[in-house]
Design a protein around this motif. Structure first.
Motif, PDB file in Angstrom:
ATOM      1  N   ASP A  54      50.585  -9.075  -3.936  1.00 24.57           N
ATOM      2  CA  ASP A  54      49.658  -9.027  -2.800  1.00 24.57           C
ATOM      3  C   ASP A  54      50.331  -8.456  -1.557  1.00 24.57           C
ATOM      4  O   ASP A  54      49.726  -7.687  -0.811  1.00 24.57           O
ATOM      5  N   SER A  55      51.583  -8.827  -1.328  1.00 28.41           N
ATOM      6  CA  SER A  55      52.311  -8.312  -0.167  1.00 28.41           C
ATOM      7  C   SER A  55      52.493  -6.802  -0.259  1.00 28.41           C
ATOM      8  O   SER A  55      52.308  -6.084   0.726  1.00 28.41           O
ATOM      9  N   ILE A  56      52.858  -6.323  -1.428  1.00 25.96           N
ATOM     10  CA  ILE A  56      53.031  -4.881  -1.624  1.00 25.96           C
ATOM     11  C   ILE A  56      51.702  -4.161  -1.450  1.00 25.96           C
ATOM     12  O   ILE A  56      51.637  -3.122  -0.785  1.00 25.96           O
ATOM     13  N   ALA A  57      50.636  -4.721  -2.027  1.00 28.78           N
ATOM     14  CA  ALA A  57      49.318  -4.090  -1.904  1.00 28.78           C
ATOM     15  C   ALA A  57      48.864  -4.033  -0.447  1.00 28.78           C
ATOM     16  O   ALA A  57      48.330  -3.013   0.005  1.00 28.78           O
ATOM     17  N   LYS A  58      49.095  -5.099   0.310  1.00 30.48           N
ATOM     18  CA  LYS A  58      48.721  -5.110   1.728  1.00 30.48           C
ATOM     19  C   LYS A  58      49.529  -4.082   2.510  1.00 30.48           C
ATOM     20  O   LYS A  58      48.988  -3.391   3.380  1.00 30.48           O
TER      21      LYS A  58
END
Length: 81
Positions: A57-61
């Motif tokens: 999720d952090s990478i996608a954000k």
């Protein structure tokens, strides 16, 4: 597969990749179950899910934010005369 299909068109390569990666992880969890019991396999599975979801999720954000900044830079008019 349903989550992947919602994002991109499923191709044979994506399907084989999903089966292969899930098979490898399944064998690893099976080994943990065989050697250390159900609790160990469940704990590692739970830990992997938490880590992957948080990091994923952090990478996608971060990717979405970078794309939004890039898009806003290209769509705003130039300040040069």
């Amino acid at each position: 597969m349903p989550a992947t299909a919602a994002l991109v068109e499923l191709t044979p390569i994506l399907i084989v990749r999903a089966i292969l990666l899930n098979g490898i992880v399944g064998v690893a969890f099976g080994y943990l179950f065989w050697q250390y019991g159900l609790e160990a396999a469940m704990l590692v599975h739970f830990t992997a899910d938490i880590v992957l979801h948080i990091i994923g999720d952090s990478i996608a954000k971060a990717i979405r934010a970078a794309e939004a900044q890039k898009k806003s830079r290209t769509s705003s008019p130039s300040s040069q005369p």
